[in-house]
Design an enzyme around this catalytic site. Structure first.
Site, PDB file in Angstrom:
ATOM      1  CE  LYS A  54      -3.781  -2.456   2.395  1.00 26.99           C
ATOM      2  NZ  LYS A  54      -4.216  -2.360   3.513  1.00 26.99           N
ATOM      3  CD  GLN A  98      -3.621  -4.813   6.758  1.00 25.49           C
ATOM      4  OE1 GLN A  98      -3.700  -2.822   6.232  1.00 25.49           O
ATOM      5  NE2 GLN A  98      -3.412  -5.288   6.331  1.00 25.49           N
ATOM      6  CG  ASP A 121     -10.031   0.500   5.544  1.00 23.65           C
ATOM      7  OD1 ASP A 121     -10.133  -0.231   4.558  1.00 23.65           O
ATOM      8  OD2 ASP A 121     -10.010   0.421   6.353  1.00 23.65           O
TER       9      ASP A 121
HETATM   10  N1  LIG Z   1      -8.329  -1.946   7.094  1.00 22.29           N
HETATM   11  C1  LIG Z   1      -8.044  -2.972   6.295  1.00 22.29           C
HETATM   12  N2  LIG Z   1      -8.396  -2.863   5.044  1.00 22.29           N
HETATM   13  C2  LIG Z   1      -8.128  -3.764   4.408  1.00 22.29           C
HETATM   14  O1  LIG Z   1      -8.622  -2.868   3.536  1.00 22.29           O
HETATM   15  C3  LIG Z   1      -7.620  -5.024   4.570  1.00 22.29           C
HETATM   16  C4  LIG Z   1      -7.014  -4.775   6.221  1.00 22.29           C
HETATM   17  N3  LIG Z   1      -7.639  -4.474   6.910  1.00 22.29           N
HETATM   18  N4  LIG Z   1      -6.768  -6.265   6.237  1.00 22.29           N
HETATM   19  C5  LIG Z   1      -5.965  -7.695   5.565  1.00 22.29           C
HETATM   20  C6  LIG Z   1      -7.100  -7.310   4.527  1.00 22.29           C
HETATM   21  C7  LIG Z   1      -6.467  -8.284   3.134  1.00 22.29           C
HETATM   22  N5  LIG Z   1      -6.697  -7.027   1.883  1.00 22.29           N
HETATM   23  C8  LIG Z   1      -6.073  -7.467   1.373  1.00 22.29           C
HETATM   24  C9  LIG Z   1      -5.080  -6.660   0.383  1.00 22.29           C
HETATM   25  C10 LIG Z   1      -4.808  -6.418  -1.361  1.00 22.29           C
HETATM   26  C11 LIG Z   1      -4.680  -7.565  -1.355  1.00 22.29           C
HETATM   27  C12 LIG Z   1      -3.575  -7.927  -3.002  1.00 22.29           C
HETATM   28  O2  LIG Z   1      -3.101  -7.531  -3.968  1.00 22.29           O
HETATM   29  N6  LIG Z   1      -3.539  -9.594  -2.865  1.00 22.29           N
HETATM   30  C13 LIG Z   1      -2.485  -9.653  -4.243  1.00 22.29           C
HETATM   31  C14 LIG Z   1      -1.294 -11.152  -3.669  1.00 22.29           C
HETATM   32  C15 LIG Z   1      -1.035 -10.626  -2.404  1.00 22.29           C
HETATM   33  C16 LIG Z   1      -0.738 -11.483  -2.171  1.00 22.29           C
HETATM   34  O3  LIG Z   1       0.488 -12.511  -2.919  1.00 22.29           O
HETATM   35  O4  LIG Z   1      -0.492 -11.787  -0.948  1.00 22.29           O
HETATM   36  C17 LIG Z   1      -3.663 -10.892  -5.686  1.00 22.29           C
HETATM   37  O5  LIG Z   1      -4.930 -11.151  -5.171  1.00 22.29           O
HETATM   38  O6  LIG Z   1      -2.973 -10.759  -6.286  1.00 22.29           O
HETATM   39  C18 LIG Z   1      -4.819  -8.712  -0.534  1.00 22.29           C
HETATM   40  C19 LIG Z   1      -5.176  -8.673   0.767  1.00 22.29           C
HETATM   41  C20 LIG Z   1      -6.912  -5.846   2.329  1.00 22.29           C
HETATM   42  N7  LIG Z   1      -7.183  -5.855   3.700  1.00 22.29           N
END
Ligand SMILES: Nc1nc(=O)c2c([nH]1)NC[C@@H]1CN(c3ccc(C(=O)N[C@@H](CCC(=O)O)C(=O)O)cc3)C=[N+]21
Ligand SMILES: [Mg+2]
Length: 294
Positions: A54, A98, A121
């Site tokens: 991020k 987070q 969020d």
């Molecule tokens: N307040 C808050 N807001 C959130 O938006 C929030 C949070 N807490 N806590 C955790 C989760 C999880 N999350 C992700 C975001 C991007 C990918 C992402 O980019 N994933 C990649 C892969 C990443 C990898 O390889 O691990 C994909 O799907 O291609 C994953 C998970 C946002 N979250």
């Protein structure tokens, strides 16, 4: 027939380029640089990766990002004090705490403490309520990203039957509200839904967001349906760590019309939408209307 792949990575890159373009104009025309504060309490290795992504992507999109890393032992009062400070900081337009937080901190209290206008969020009850009333508001990043993918994949969403699997506050519920606003017929299912496979068989759009690896199978899918996989499950198979979705991709890809991969589907859109929400919040802070490029 094999489904076409919905390339979330490419869509996210386009969205980020648009955010960068608009952020540049904001800076030139108004001297305003959108600022995103990211708060991470404790050190979960998965959270660590997200937060680093991020911060990097925010910088690339021309946003200022301020990272606050606090130790696991941070008290609820200390965290609330930091949020108070960020709420009052004119350089901060978006605040992301987070999740999950350590067990001794009340998540709901923390979400309530964030100024709704900085709640990128979209988790604050004010924003949740506005979304459910169909009013313009900060939209939770994952459902927002899914909506943009659907709009880019299907000629029209109107009248389509969308079946959402999973009723979380973060994805399922806001997704249902957004799709209702798009004039879909929405069915919100969950772990107690009877005969889930049969319900999903009626869907033109399937959104899987339950956190159960490969729950949605090929024979649940109406031929040609659009399948969005929100799940990001870490599994170990044959001694190798894998990222798998809530959809049995290899089966569903043979039946669906379009499908998102994991990784490279919804995940990258979530982060891109966080940047877009920060841009929207920055514009809102000065009463600037943001042209909606997407
Ligand atoms: N307040 C808050 N807001 C959130 O938006 C929030 C949070 N807490 N806590 C955790 C989760 C999880 N999350 C992700 C975001 C991007 C990918 C992402 O980019 N994933 C990649 C892969 C990443 C990898 O390889 O691990 C994909 O799907 O291609 C994953 C998970 C946002 N979250
Ligand atoms: Mg459930």
């Amino acid at each position: 027939m094999t489904a076409s792949l919905i390339d979330g990575k490419a869509h996210a890159a386009k969205l980020r380029a648009d955010v960068r373009h608009q952020a540049t104009r904001l800076l030139q025309e108004y001297g305003l640089q959108p600022g995103l504060a990211i708060v991470l309490v404790g050190s979960d290795p998965a959270s660590d990766v997200y937060v680093r992504n991020k911060v990097r992507q925010a910088a690339e999109a021309g946003l200022a990002s301020l990272e606050h890393r606090l130790p696991t032992e941070t008290s609820e009062a200390e965290l609330l004090a930091l949020i108070e400070q960020l709420n009052g900081d004119p350089a901060v337009h978006g605040i992301l705490v987070q999740l999950p937080l350590p067990a001794h901190i009340n998540e709901s209290k923390v979400i309530h403490a964030i100024a709704p206008s900085k709640d990128v969020d979209g988790f604050h009850p004010i924003n949740v309520g506005q979304l459910s009333a169909g009013q313009e508001t900060l939209i939770p990043c994952t459902p927002y990203g899914v909506l943009l993918l659907l709009r880019n994949t299907l000629p029209s969403l109107e009248g389509l039957h969308a079946v959402i699997v999973g009723r979380s506050n973060i994805v399922g519920k806001p997704m249902a509200q957004l799709l209702l606003s798009e004039h879909c017929t929405v069915t919100l299912t969950h772990s107690r839904t009877r005969n889930l496979a049969n319900v999903v068989r009626g869907a033109d759009i399937v959104i899987a967001a339950v956190g159960k690896p490969r729950l949605v199978r090929g024979d649940w899918i109406k031929p040609g349906a659009c399948v969005i996989d929100v799940g990001i499950n870490r599994v170990v198979e044959n001694g190798e760590p894998y990222l798998v979705g809530d959809v049995a991709f290899n089966e569903v890809v043979e039946i669906a019309g379009a499908i998102t991969p994991v990784p490279g589907g919804v995940g990258p859109m979530t982060i891109a939408c966080l940047l877009r929400n920060t841009l929207i919040a920055a514009c809102g802070s000065r009463g600037i209307t943001l042209s909606n490029a997407l």
